[in-house]
Design an enzyme around this catalytic site. Structure first.
Site, mmCIF file in Angstrom:
data_model
loop_
_atom_site.group_PDB
_atom_site.id
_atom_site.type_symbol
_atom_site.label_atom_id
_atom_site.label_comp_id
_atom_site.label_asym_id
_atom_site.label_seq_id
_atom_site.Cartn_x
_atom_site.Cartn_y
_atom_site.Cartn_z
ATOM 1 C CE1 TYR A 156 16.972 53.513 -116.282
ATOM 2 C CE2 TYR A 156 15.964 52.809 -118.349
ATOM 3 C CZ TYR A 156 16.027 52.755 -116.965
ATOM 4 O OH TYR A 156 15.144 51.959 -116.264
ATOM 5 N NE ARG A 160 8.698 56.496 -113.872
ATOM 6 C CZ ARG A 160 9.276 55.591 -113.099
ATOM 7 N NH1 ARG A 160 9.557 54.411 -113.586
ATOM 8 N NH2 ARG A 160 9.585 55.859 -111.854
ATOM 9 C CG ASN A 213 6.888 51.206 -120.030
ATOM 10 O OD1 ASN A 213 7.542 50.509 -120.806
ATOM 11 N ND2 ASN A 213 6.892 52.514 -120.055
HETATM 12 P P1 NAD Z 1 12.668 55.290 -108.936
HETATM 13 O O1 NAD Z 1 13.373 56.452 -109.518
HETATM 14 O O2 NAD Z 1 11.354 55.515 -108.261
HETATM 15 O O3 NAD Z 1 13.609 54.514 -107.903
HETATM 16 C C1 NAD Z 1 14.991 54.467 -108.022
HETATM 17 C C2 NAD Z 1 15.588 54.602 -106.628
HETATM 18 O O4 NAD Z 1 17.016 54.544 -106.720
HETATM 19 C C3 NAD Z 1 15.250 55.938 -105.959
HETATM 20 O O5 NAD Z 1 14.823 55.741 -104.645
HETATM 21 C C4 NAD Z 1 16.566 56.705 -106.017
HETATM 22 O O6 NAD Z 1 16.695 57.673 -104.988
HETATM 23 C C5 NAD Z 1 17.573 55.574 -105.923
HETATM 24 N N1 NAD Z 1 18.890 55.912 -106.486
HETATM 25 C C6 NAD Z 1 19.159 56.494 -107.675
HETATM 26 N N2 NAD Z 1 20.480 56.627 -107.832
HETATM 27 C C7 NAD Z 1 21.058 56.107 -106.710
HETATM 28 C C8 NAD Z 1 22.407 55.965 -106.268
HETATM 29 N N3 NAD Z 1 23.442 56.367 -107.019
HETATM 30 N N4 NAD Z 1 22.627 55.392 -105.060
HETATM 31 C C9 NAD Z 1 21.594 54.978 -104.276
HETATM 32 N N5 NAD Z 1 20.305 55.101 -104.647
HETATM 33 C C10 NAD Z 1 20.046 55.657 -105.854
HETATM 34 O O7 NAD Z 1 12.504 54.203 -110.094
HETATM 35 P P2 NAD Z 1 11.685 52.839 -110.131
HETATM 36 O O8 NAD Z 1 10.633 52.979 -111.143
HETATM 37 O O9 NAD Z 1 11.335 52.403 -108.774
HETATM 38 O O10 NAD Z 1 12.803 51.872 -110.727
HETATM 39 C C11 NAD Z 1 13.528 50.977 -109.915
HETATM 40 C C12 NAD Z 1 14.466 50.156 -110.782
HETATM 41 O O11 NAD Z 1 13.707 49.409 -111.736
HETATM 42 C C13 NAD Z 1 15.462 50.999 -111.576
HETATM 43 O O12 NAD Z 1 16.708 50.353 -111.589
HETATM 44 C C14 NAD Z 1 14.870 51.037 -112.950
HETATM 45 O O13 NAD Z 1 15.853 51.203 -113.935
HETATM 46 C C15 NAD Z 1 14.180 49.696 -113.040
HETATM 47 N N6 NAD Z 1 13.061 49.724 -113.996
HETATM 48 C C16 NAD Z 1 11.906 50.387 -113.718
HETATM 49 C C17 NAD Z 1 10.883 50.416 -114.659
HETATM 50 C C18 NAD Z 1 9.556 51.113 -114.399
HETATM 51 O O14 NAD Z 1 8.694 51.123 -115.268
HETATM 52 N N7 NAD Z 1 9.325 51.684 -113.248
HETATM 53 C C19 NAD Z 1 11.057 49.790 -115.898
HETATM 54 C C20 NAD Z 1 12.264 49.157 -116.158
HETATM 55 C C21 NAD Z 1 13.258 49.116 -115.200
HETATM 56 N N1 UDP Z 2 4.467 60.143 -123.098
HETATM 57 C C1 UDP Z 2 3.456 60.997 -123.519
HETATM 58 N N2 UDP Z 2 3.085 62.002 -122.681
HETATM 59 C C2 UDP Z 2 3.651 62.191 -121.457
HETATM 60 C C3 UDP Z 2 4.676 61.301 -121.037
HETATM 61 C C4 UDP Z 2 5.068 60.303 -121.900
HETATM 62 O O1 UDP Z 2 2.903 60.860 -124.623
HETATM 63 O O2 UDP Z 2 3.238 63.122 -120.749
HETATM 64 C C5 UDP Z 2 4.856 59.016 -123.981
HETATM 65 C C6 UDP Z 2 6.350 58.927 -124.249
HETATM 66 O O3 UDP Z 2 6.694 59.695 -125.376
HETATM 67 C C7 UDP Z 2 6.528 57.432 -124.490
HETATM 68 C C8 UDP Z 2 5.460 56.777 -123.614
HETATM 69 O O4 UDP Z 2 4.522 57.812 -123.316
HETATM 70 O O5 UDP Z 2 6.258 57.117 -125.830
HETATM 71 C C9 UDP Z 2 6.012 56.195 -122.330
HETATM 72 O O6 UDP Z 2 6.787 57.186 -121.712
HETATM 73 P P1 UDP Z 2 7.480 56.981 -120.288
HETATM 74 O O7 UDP Z 2 8.352 58.165 -120.078
HETATM 75 O O8 UDP Z 2 6.452 56.683 -119.261
HETATM 76 O O9 UDP Z 2 8.341 55.655 -120.412
HETATM 77 P P2 UDP Z 2 9.369 55.078 -121.511
HETATM 78 O O10 UDP Z 2 9.424 55.981 -122.698
HETATM 79 O O11 UDP Z 2 10.653 55.015 -120.782
HETATM 80 O O12 UDP Z 2 8.787 53.770 -121.847
#
Ligand code: NAD
Ligand code: UDP
Ligand code: UDP
Length: 327
Positions: free
Chosen positions: A152, A193, A181
Site C-alpha cells: 500500500y 479499520r 484517517n
Molecule cells: P474503500 O476500500 O472503501 O474504497 C476503495 C474502492 O476502490 C472500492 O470501491 C473498491 O472496490 C475499489 N477498487 C479497489 N481496487 C480496484 C481496482 N483495481 N479497480 C477498480 N476499483 C477498485 O476505501 P476508501 O476508504 O473509500 O478509500 C478511497 C481512497 O482514498 C483509496 O485510494 C485510499 O487509499 C484513499 N485513502 C483513504 C483513507 C481513509 O481513511 N479512508 C486514508 C488515506 C487514503
Molecule cells: N487498531 C486497534 N484496534 C482495531 C483496529 C485498529 O487498536 O480493532 C489500531 C491500529 O493498530 C492502528 C490504529 O488503530 O494503530 C488505526 O488503524 P486503522 O487500521 O484504522 O488505520 P491505519 O493503521 O491505516 O491508520
C-alpha cells in the site's frame, strides 16, 4: 490546458466510486449538478453504497478494474480506486500494488489523451512511521519497503511519482491529496479499520480490540470535510498540484477513541488487548497549513459529532442485520 467544458455540468470520472469515500464524493458531485461516471470493480466497495444514486439520470456506473486501460470521455478524473484498510490491502498485496501503480498509469494516460485534470487519492501512509510530527508535505517519510504495509505505502508512493512525472514530462494537470484517517457512514463494517471496528464492537457489546497499549495516535477526519477538501483541490488553480495534506489535526490515542465510542453508544463492552501489528505507525497528525492557505480548507466536524453520525449509520446496519458482523 484546462477542463474541457467551461460551462454547464462537468462529466466527472470517479474511480473507486463504490467505496467509502468514493460514494460520498459521487453523491456530492451529483448534488452540485455534475455528471458522474463511477468506475469500480467492487473489490471492497458495494452497490449498496451507490443505492441512493442509481436513479439519478446524471449518474452512470461501470464495472471495471483500473489495472486495465480505460477509454472514456470525461472532463475531470478523481482516482480513488484502491483498497484502503490494512486487512483489505494485505489480503492480496500484489493486486494492491498493481491497482496503485497500473491504475495510476492508466488514469494518467487517460488524462493525457483528454487533456483533463486528474486527482490522486494518496495517503498519510506515504510518511510511514513518521519521525517528524505533525507531518508536513515536505517530509519524505519513514517507510519500510519490504513489510506487510509496503504494498500500500510504496504503491501509493510510486503513484505519486508517476503523477509528478506526467506533470513534468507530459504537462498533465495533476492534483495529489494526502488523505489522513477518514471515517463516517458507508465504511465497510468488516474491513478492520479502527473506527468501524470499535463502533460495531460497542454496538454489539463485544470486546473492544485494542492493538498494543492503545497509546498510538491517529487524527480522524469526518468524510464530509474530506470530500469538501478534495473538491476544493480539484477546483484550485493549475499551479496547485499538491501534495497536500487533507485531514483533521485533532490527535487522539486509540484508547481515547475507544473510551469515546463506549460512552456514545452506552455500551457495556470492555477493552481487550492484542499484539501490535507489524510496522503500525505510532503517531499521525497532519500539518494542514498548506490546505488552509492554498484551498481555504479546514475540517469543521469534531470527533464527537462525526462519531455520533457514524454510530447512527452502523446502528441501522446492525438493526437491519444487513451483513454478518465479523469484528
Ligand atoms: P474503500 O476500500 O472503501 O474504497 C476503495 C474502492 O476502490 C472500492 O470501491 C473498491 O472496490 C475499489 N477498487 C479497489 N481496487 C480496484 C481496482 N483495481 N479497480 C477498480 N476499483 C477498485 O476505501 P476508501 O476508504 O473509500 O478509500 C478511497 C481512497 O482514498 C483509496 O485510494 C485510499 O487509499 C484513499 N485513502 C483513504 C483513507 C481513509 O481513511 N479512508 C486514508 C488515506 C487514503
Ligand atoms: N487498531 C486497534 N484496534 C482495531 C483496529 C485498529 O487498536 O480493532 C489500531 C491500529 O493498530 C492502528 C490504529 O488503530 O494503530 C488505526 O488503524 P486503522 O487500521 O484504522 O488505520 P491505519 O493503521 O491505516 O491508520
Ligand atoms: N490509457 C488509457 N486510456 C486512454 C489513454 C491511455 O487507459 O484514454 C492507458 C494506455 O493503455 C497506457 C497508459 O494509459 O497503458 C499510459 O498511457 P500513455 O499514453 O502515457 O503511455 P503509452 O500508451 O505511450 O504507453
Amino acid at each position: 490546458m484546462g477542463t474541457k467544458r467551461e460551462f454547464g455540468p462537468q462529466r466527472i470520472l470517479v474511480t473507486g466510486g463504490a467505496g467509502f469515500i468514493g460514494s460520498h464524493l459521487c453523491a456530492r458531485l451529483l448534488a452540485e449538478g455534475q455528471e458522474v461516471l463511477c468506475v469500480d470493480n467492487f473489490y471492497t466497495g458495494s452497490r449498496e453504497n451507490l443505492h441512493p444514486l442509481l436513479n439519478n439520470p446524471r449518474f452512470e456506473m461501470l464495472r471495471h478494474d483500473v489495472t486495465m486501460p480505460l477509454f472514456v470521455e470525461v472532463d475531470q478524473i478523481y482516482n480513488l480506486a484502491c483498497p484502503a484498510s490494512p486487512v483489505h490491502y494485505q489480503f492480496d498485496p500484489v493486486q494492491t500494488t498493481k491497482t496503485s501503480v497500473h491504475g495510476a498509469i492508466n488514469v494518467l494516460g487517460l488524462a493525457k489523451r483528454l487533456k483533463c485534470r486528474v486527482l490522486q487519492a494518496s495517503t498519510s501512509e506515504v510518511y510511514g512511521d513518521p519521525e517528524v510530527h505533525p507531518q508536513t508535505e515536505d517530509y519524505w517519510g519513514h517507510v519500510n519497503p519490504v513489510g506487510y504495509r509496503s504494498c500500500y505505502d510504496e504503491g501509493k508512493r510510486c503513484a505519486e511519482t508517476l503523477f509528478f512525472d506526467y506533470y513534468r514530462q507530459h504537462k498533465v494537470e495533476i492534483k495529489v491529496a494526502r488523505i489522513f484517517n477518514t471515517y463516517g457512514p458507508n465504511m465497510h463494517p468488516n474491513d478492520g479499520r479502527v473506527v468501524s471496528n470499535f463502533i460495531v464492537q460497542a454496538l454489539l457489546n463485544r470486546p473492544i480490540t485494542i492493538y498494543g497499549e492503545g497509546q498510538q495516535t491517529r487524527s480522524f477526519c469526518y468524510v464530509d470535510d474530506l470530500v469538501d477538501g478534495l473538491i476544493r483541490l480539484m477546483a484550485s488553480p493549475a499551479d496547485v498540484t499538491g501534495p497536500i495534506n487533507l485531514g483533521n489535526p485533532h490527535e487522539f490515542t486509540i484508547r481515547e477513541l475507544a473510551t469515546q465510542v463506549i460512552e456514545l453508544t452506552n455500551s457495556s463492552s470492555k477493552l481487550e488487548f492484542f499484539p501490535m501489528p507489524p510496522d503500525d505507525p505510532r503517531q499521525r497528525k497532519p500539518d494542514i497549513t498548506r490546505a488552509q492557505t492554498q484551498l481555504g480548507w479546514q475540517p469543521r466536524v469534531q470527533l464527537r459529532e462525526g462519531l455520533t453520525r457514524a454510530i447512527a449509520y452502523f446502528e441501522r446496519m446492525v438493526r437491519e442485520q444487513r451483513r454478518e458482523m465479523t469484528v
